[in-house]
Motif scaffolding. Structure first.
Motif: not given
Ligand code: MN
Length: 175
Positions: A68, A70, A162, A164-165, A167
């Motif tokens: 995970t 980044e 991303s 996940l985010s 970004r």
């Protein structure tokens, strides 16, 4: 777990593809096998087009905790920024003569067949060790022609955030 697709049995291993904007942009494909993230650097990134053979250079294992990660990496080796470009669970569906091959054995044998359950990458992929340029770190990554295949979409060049985010690599650049 962050960003994992729902609906798969607990205990399935994870994969991650990190977009690493280093001196040379590449995508790090990492598979959870026997407690570590076994890793390949894919210069052009994964393709959804089964006609494409993407070079995947075997690199050092990473810890599961890195899945995970980044952010920005300092120093000379690998300096740059990293985002989680895709992640999810995967199934090792490697078989030989109709019998399943455990992932560690498939890795040692130089051929892995995977079913990815990611956000951007889904369905079958094959990873095969070659001896291109006399270097057995050189593998190729190919999409299997299934429902996850797509000859038009080019996510490695058009999808830059991303999963996940949200970004981008640029969001982590030092200014
Ligand atoms: Mn890298």
């Amino acid at each position: 777990m962050i960003g994992m697709p729902a609906g798969y049995p607990a205990g399935m291993p994870i994969f991650v593809v990190q977009r690493h904007d280093a001196s040379r942009l590449h995508f790090d494909l990492r598979l959870e096998i026997d407690g570590v993230l076994v890793s390949w650097a894919v210069p052009k990134g994964p393709s959804l087009d089964p006609r494409d053979k993407r070079l995947a250079v075997f690199t050092e294992d990473h810890s599961l905790a890195y899945a995970t990660f980044e952010g920005a990496i300092d120093g000379s080796y690998g300096a740059g920024t990293v985002i989680v470009w895709d992640t999810g669970e995967f199934e090792n569906v490697t078989s030989t003569k109709g019998r399943p091959v455990p992932a560690g054995d498939a890795l040692a044998g130089g051929h892995l067949r995977l079913l990815l359950h990611g956000h951007r990458l889904t369905g079958g992929f094959a990873l095969t060790r070659t001896n291109m340029s006399g270097d057995d770190r050189n593998w190729i990554l190919v999409k299997i022609d299934d429902d996850g295949a797509d000859r038009r979409r080019r996510p490695a060049t058009t999808e830059l955030t991303s999963v996940l985010s949200g970004r981008t690599n640029a969001d982590f650049e030092n200014r």
